[in-house]
Motif scaffolding. Structure first.
Motif, PDB file in Angstrom:
ATOM      1  N   TRP A 176       0.848  -1.187   0.000  1.00  0.00           N
ATOM      2  CA  TRP A 176       0.000   0.000   0.000  1.00  0.00           C
ATOM      3  C   TRP A 176       0.884   1.239   0.000  1.00  0.00           C
ATOM      4  N   VAL A 177       0.643   2.119  -0.945  1.00  0.00           N
ATOM      5  CA  VAL A 177       1.410   3.362  -1.051  1.00  0.00           C
ATOM      6  C   VAL A 177       0.460   4.544  -0.926  1.00  0.00           C
ATOM      7  N   SER A 178       1.017   5.740  -0.834  1.00  0.00           N
ATOM      8  CA  SER A 178       0.180   6.921  -0.665  1.00  0.00           C
ATOM      9  C   SER A 178       0.666   8.074  -1.527  1.00  0.00           C
ATOM     10  N   LYS A 179      -0.287   8.892  -1.950  1.00  0.00           N
ATOM     11  CA  LYS A 179       0.006  10.182  -2.565  1.00  0.00           C
ATOM     12  C   LYS A 179      -0.474  11.256  -1.596  1.00  0.00           C
ATOM     13  N   LEU A 180       0.309  12.297  -1.435  1.00  0.00           N
ATOM     14  CA  LEU A 180       0.032  13.300  -0.418  1.00  0.00           C
ATOM     15  C   LEU A 180      -0.543  14.582  -1.005  1.00  0.00           C
ATOM     16  N   ILE A 181      -1.563  15.093  -0.335  1.00  0.00           N
ATOM     17  CA  ILE A 181      -2.082  16.430  -0.627  1.00  0.00           C
ATOM     18  C   ILE A 181      -1.386  17.369   0.350  1.00  0.00           C
ATOM     19  N   ARG A 182      -0.435  18.158  -0.152  1.00  0.00           N
ATOM     20  CA  ARG A 182       0.398  19.003   0.696  1.00  0.00           C
ATOM     21  C   ARG A 182       0.054  20.479   0.526  1.00  0.00           C
ATOM     22  N   LYS A 183       0.546  21.279   1.467  1.00  0.00           N
ATOM     23  CA  LYS A 183       0.555  22.746   1.375  1.00  0.00           C
ATOM     24  C   LYS A 183      -0.826  23.336   1.151  1.00  0.00           C
ATOM     25  N   ARG A 184      -1.844  22.654   1.638  1.00  0.00           N
ATOM     26  CA  ARG A 184      -3.211  23.166   1.522  1.00  0.00           C
ATOM     27  C   ARG A 184      -3.788  23.516   2.889  1.00  0.00           C
ATOM     28  N   HIS A 185      -3.464  22.711   3.887  1.00  0.00           N
ATOM     29  CA  HIS A 185      -3.964  22.941   5.239  1.00  0.00           C
ATOM     30  C   HIS A 185      -2.940  23.731   6.045  1.00  0.00           C
ATOM     31  N   GLU A 186      -3.448  24.559   6.931  1.00  0.00           N
ATOM     32  CA  GLU A 186      -2.577  25.370   7.772  1.00  0.00           C
ATOM     33  C   GLU A 186      -2.406  24.781   9.169  1.00  0.00           C
ATOM     34  N   SER A 187      -3.074  23.658   9.432  1.00  0.00           N
ATOM     35  CA  SER A 187      -2.981  23.008  10.740  1.00  0.00           C
ATOM     36  C   SER A 187      -3.408  21.548  10.587  1.00  0.00           C
ATOM     37  N   SER A 188      -3.593  20.869  11.711  1.00  0.00           N
ATOM     38  CA  SER A 188      -3.906  19.435  11.704  1.00  0.00           C
ATOM     39  C   SER A 188      -5.234  19.152  11.003  1.00  0.00           C
ATOM     40  N   VAL A 189      -5.285  18.037  10.270  1.00  0.00           N
ATOM     41  CA  VAL A 189      -6.504  17.584   9.595  1.00  0.00           C
ATOM     42  C   VAL A 189      -7.256  16.680  10.562  1.00  0.00           C
ATOM     43  N   TRP A 237     -15.483  10.953   2.289  1.00  0.00           N
ATOM     44  CA  TRP A 237     -15.532  10.701   0.853  1.00  0.00           C
ATOM     45  C   TRP A 237     -16.908  11.039   0.284  1.00  0.00           C
ATOM     46  N   HIS A 238     -16.906  11.693  -0.861  1.00  0.00           N
ATOM     47  CA  HIS A 238     -18.132  11.883  -1.636  1.00  0.00           C
ATOM     48  C   HIS A 238     -18.533  10.529  -2.231  1.00  0.00           C
ATOM     49  N   PRO A 239     -19.829  10.284  -2.463  1.00  0.00           N
ATOM     50  CA  PRO A 239     -20.239   9.001  -3.053  1.00  0.00           C
ATOM     51  C   PRO A 239     -19.591   8.674  -4.396  1.00  0.00           C
ATOM     52  N   ASN A 240     -19.065   9.699  -5.107  1.00  0.00           N
ATOM     53  CA  ASN A 240     -18.443   9.411  -6.408  1.00  0.00           C
ATOM     54  C   ASN A 240     -17.020   8.877  -6.302  1.00  0.00           C
ATOM     55  N   ASN A 241     -16.481   8.749  -5.083  1.00  0.00           N
ATOM     56  CA  ASN A 241     -15.164   8.166  -4.852  1.00  0.00           C
ATOM     57  C   ASN A 241     -14.016   9.051  -5.341  1.00  0.00           C
ATOM     58  N   ILE A 242     -14.331  10.260  -5.766  1.00  0.00           N
ATOM     59  CA  ILE A 242     -13.312  11.183  -6.272  1.00  0.00           C
ATOM     60  C   ILE A 242     -13.118  12.363  -5.332  1.00  0.00           C
ATOM     61  N   LEU A 243     -14.196  13.003  -4.938  1.00  0.00           N
ATOM     62  CA  LEU A 243     -14.102  14.170  -4.067  1.00  0.00           C
ATOM     63  C   LEU A 243     -13.872  13.740  -2.621  1.00  0.00           C
ATOM     64  N   LEU A 244     -13.036  14.494  -1.924  1.00  0.00           N
ATOM     65  CA  LEU A 244     -12.759  14.248  -0.517  1.00  0.00           C
ATOM     66  C   LEU A 244     -12.880  15.564   0.248  1.00  0.00           C
ATOM     67  N   ALA A 245     -13.690  15.563   1.306  1.00  0.00           N
ATOM     68  CA  ALA A 245     -13.831  16.733   2.165  1.00  0.00           C
ATOM     69  C   ALA A 245     -12.977  16.549   3.419  1.00  0.00           C
ATOM     70  N   THR A 246     -12.386  17.640   3.900  1.00  0.00           N
ATOM     71  CA  THR A 246     -11.561  17.598   5.100  1.00  0.00           C
ATOM     72  C   THR A 246     -11.917  18.771   6.009  1.00  0.00           C
ATOM     73  N   THR A 247     -11.708  18.580   7.296  1.00  0.00           N
ATOM     74  CA  THR A 247     -11.770  19.688   8.251  1.00  0.00           C
ATOM     75  C   THR A 247     -10.435  19.776   8.973  1.00  0.00           C
ATOM     76  N   SER A 248     -10.163  20.961   9.524  1.00  0.00           N
ATOM     77  CA  SER A 248      -8.862  21.192  10.124  1.00  0.00           C
ATOM     78  C   SER A 248      -8.987  22.104  11.331  1.00  0.00           C
ATOM     79  N   THR A 249      -7.975  22.088  12.174  1.00  0.00           N
ATOM     80  CA  THR A 249      -7.948  22.998  13.309  1.00  0.00           C
ATOM     81  C   THR A 249      -7.596  24.426  12.886  1.00  0.00           C
ATOM     82  N   ASP A 250      -7.413  24.668  11.602  1.00  0.00           N
ATOM     83  CA  ASP A 250      -7.312  26.050  11.124  1.00  0.00           C
ATOM     84  C   ASP A 250      -8.696  26.648  10.878  1.00  0.00           C
TER      85      ASP A 250
END
Length: 377
Positions: A134-147, A152-165
């Protein structure tokens, strides 16, 4: 009351997840282990203890199709557990994190999962057949604090996140060779991996517990300032609403229908929010309360309790018992997670479970509450 079963498994529970047939539950008793229990004749029997992490397990998810368990921990590692010959065998996931992993969720197609972290990054993990890992691709430099949470959206493509920012964001996670371009209509399959679709600046405090509605048309998340946020038409011109409530903040939410949400958190009792015919969201009631929360008497009782505690005329335990009795008294401490007990993609959720810092897991059934919850359900 809507609760049908309550069992205390430990002193405290960090997170929990259910097997595909809901006969077993995996939970972390606030340490570096994952315990798996099976229900048998109204009793819970511990079958397995998963020991591989070095620090507290902060997230668990159990896939409904492949019967695999994914765990993440403050030790910055993640494992995918497969049942082989009656034993759970771990496979290390390469996360490349320098801070704690905080949350995890399988994608709807279960060909990838997302991990939020204290390193201000999100790991999208997938299986490489040729290398058998299992490998990973990282979404970087978008959040200003912890995620703090991922959804996951039902389409398996969109991902929503919340953060302490204080922000909620939506990203594209399309990975060539893993996702196909015949995904659900309307998904941004042409956008590159990690592209930010939208950033929502509705909260001025920490944000938690993001979830999509069953159709994927509405997004909900909570703020640490006792606020819950609803967003329709996620895209260039979203329609957002903020609902404030007078009680303690929420930590997690769950859509039980397109127009109704259950929120759980520091108030130790599930809260119901619903949208009316015009699409306006509001607080409806507590689940399990013995009487509806009224305006004057509630504020008066709270003031009396606070005044009494200040002068030492009431003990803390008496105050807590009075408050829990009026609202059902199922959990004795913060509820930190809520999990659906309905099949993925179901338009309505009739059963769900909650776990909290009191070490309890409660199972709730809304079958007999449809009239009380109203036509939105």
């Amino acid at each position: 009351m809507a609760v049908v079963d309550v069992h205390r498994f430990a002193e405290s529970i960090t997170c929990h997840a259910w097997s595909p047939d809901y006969s077993m539950v995996a939970l972390c008793p606030n340490n570096n282990e994952v315990h798996i229990y099976k229900s048998s004749q109204d009793q819970w029997e511990r079958l397995h203890v998963l020991q591989k992490h070095d620090q507290i397990v902060s997230g668990i998810d159990w896939s409904s199709k492949s019967n695999k368990i994914v765990t993440v921990s403050h030790d910055r590692n993640s494992y995918v557990w497969s049942l082989e010959g009656g034993e759970w065998v771990p496979t290390l996931v390469i996360l490349r994190l320098n801070r704690a992993a905080l949350c995890v969720q399988w994608g709807p197609k279960e060909n990838k999962f997302a991990v939020g972290s204290g390193a201000k990054t999100v790991c999208i993990c997938y299986y490489e057949q040729e290398n058998n890992w299992w490998v990973s691709k990282l979404i970087r430099k978008r959040h200003e604090s912890s995620v703090t949470s991922v959804a996951w959206h039902p389409n398996n493509i969109l991902l929503a996140t919340t953060s302490t920012d204080g922000k909620c964001r939506v990203f594209s996670t399309f990975i060539k060779g893993v996702d196909t371009k015949d995904s659900k209509a309307g998904s941004p399959v042409e956008t590159k991996f990690g592209e930010q679709i939208i950033q929502l600046d509705l909260s001025y405090s920490w944000a938690f517990g993001v979830k999509w509605s069953p159709s994927g048309n509405t997004l909900a998340y909570v703020g640490h300032s006792s606020m819950i946020y609803f967003v329709d038409d996620v895209g260039p011109s979203p329609l957002a609403q903020s609902v404030a409530f007078r009680d303690l903040p929420l930590r997690d939410v769950l859509f039980i229908s397109e127009k109704m949400v259950i929120g759980v958190g520091y108030d130790s009792n599930p809260m119901v929010f619903a949208a009316d015919d015009t699409g306006i969201w509001s607080f409806v009631r507590y689940i399990g309360e013995k009487k509806a929360a009224s305006s004057g008497s509630s504020y008066s009782s709270q003031f009396s309790e606070a005044f009494g505690k200040f002068y030492g005329s009431q003990s803390k335990s008496a105050t807590a018992n009075d408050a829990s009795e009026s609202r059902g008294g199922v959990h004795d401490n913060c509820i930190n997670s809520i999990v659906s007990l309905s099949k993925a993609g179901s338009p309505k959720v009739m059963r769900f479970s909650t776990s909290g810092l009191d070490g309890k897991i409660a199972i709730w059934d809304l079958e007999n509450m449809q009239e009380e919850l109203g036509h939105q359900f």
